[in-house]
Scaffold this motif. Structure first.
Motif, PDB file in Angstrom:
ATOM      1  N   GLY A  35       0.733  -1.169  -0.296  1.00  0.00           N
ATOM      2  CA  GLY A  35      -0.319   0.275   0.332  1.00  0.00           C
ATOM      3  C   GLY A  35       0.877   1.614  -0.463  1.00  0.00           C
ATOM      4  O   GLY A  35       0.332   2.519   0.276  1.00  0.00           O
ATOM      5  N   ASN A  45       1.962   2.654  -9.062  1.00  0.00           N
ATOM      6  CA  ASN A  45       1.523   3.438  -8.176  1.00  0.00           C
ATOM      7  C   ASN A  45       0.436   2.067  -6.943  1.00  0.00           C
ATOM      8  O   ASN A  45       0.169   1.820  -8.131  1.00  0.00           O
ATOM      9  N   PRO A  46       0.398   2.302  -5.959  1.00  0.00           N
ATOM     10  CA  PRO A  46      -0.585   0.642  -5.409  1.00  0.00           C
ATOM     11  C   PRO A  46      -2.423   1.412  -6.054  1.00  0.00           C
ATOM     12  O   PRO A  46      -2.844   2.399  -6.475  1.00  0.00           O
ATOM     13  N   SER A  47      -2.958  -0.004  -6.234  1.00  0.00           N
ATOM     14  CA  SER A  47      -5.076   0.280  -6.659  1.00  0.00           C
ATOM     15  C   SER A  47      -5.370   1.227  -6.307  1.00  0.00           C
ATOM     16  O   SER A  47      -6.276   1.440  -6.524  1.00  0.00           O
ATOM     17  N   TRP A  48      -4.721   1.200  -4.806  1.00  0.00           N
ATOM     18  CA  TRP A  48      -6.247   3.055  -4.171  1.00  0.00           C
ATOM     19  C   TRP A  48      -6.592   4.326  -4.746  1.00  0.00           C
ATOM     20  O   TRP A  48      -6.800   4.578  -4.656  1.00  0.00           O
ATOM     21  N   LEU A  49      -4.146   4.127  -5.573  1.00  0.00           N
ATOM     22  CA  LEU A  49      -4.368   5.548  -5.639  1.00  0.00           C
ATOM     23  C   LEU A  49      -4.853   6.027  -7.371  1.00  0.00           C
ATOM     24  O   LEU A  49      -3.904   4.957  -8.121  1.00  0.00           O
ATOM     25  N   PRO A  50      -5.599   6.654  -7.410  1.00  0.00           N
ATOM     26  CA  PRO A  50      -6.226   6.939  -8.793  1.00  0.00           C
ATOM     27  C   PRO A  50      -5.819   6.916  -9.830  1.00  0.00           C
ATOM     28  O   PRO A  50      -4.396   7.796  -9.367  1.00  0.00           O
TER      29      PRO A  50
END
Length: 82
Positions: A35, A45-50
């Motif tokens: 994360g 980038n991590p998947s949570w970052l649009p």
């Protein structure tokens, strides 16, 4: 998260190996899987970052930081022991 080798480390070779790993492509991919935002360009980038999110770095005046280092260390030690 920042990483560093402490002066008092009992195993500087292992500490250096860890830093070398975490800054490598594989290490950065591991950090992203946990994360974190990668520190190295070219690592997604991590998947949570649009997608397309621009990350702006804060400007830093290294000379100003260095000029207060000793006072900052003393203040920290006074507050937290040391």
């Amino acid at each position: 998260e920042p990483v560093a080798i402490l002066k008092a480390t009992k195993n500087p070779e292992a500490a250096k190996a860890f830093i070398d790993f975490i800054l490598s492509d594989d290490g950065q991919k591991l950090a992203v899987s946990q994360g974190y935002i990668p520190a190295k360009e070219g690592i997604p980038n991590p998947s949570w970052l649009p997608e397309g999110t621009e990350i702006k770095l804060m400007p830093i005046d290294i000379q100003a930081v260095l000029s207060t280092t000793e006072a900052d260390k003393k203040r920290f030690a006074d507050m937290f022991g040391g």
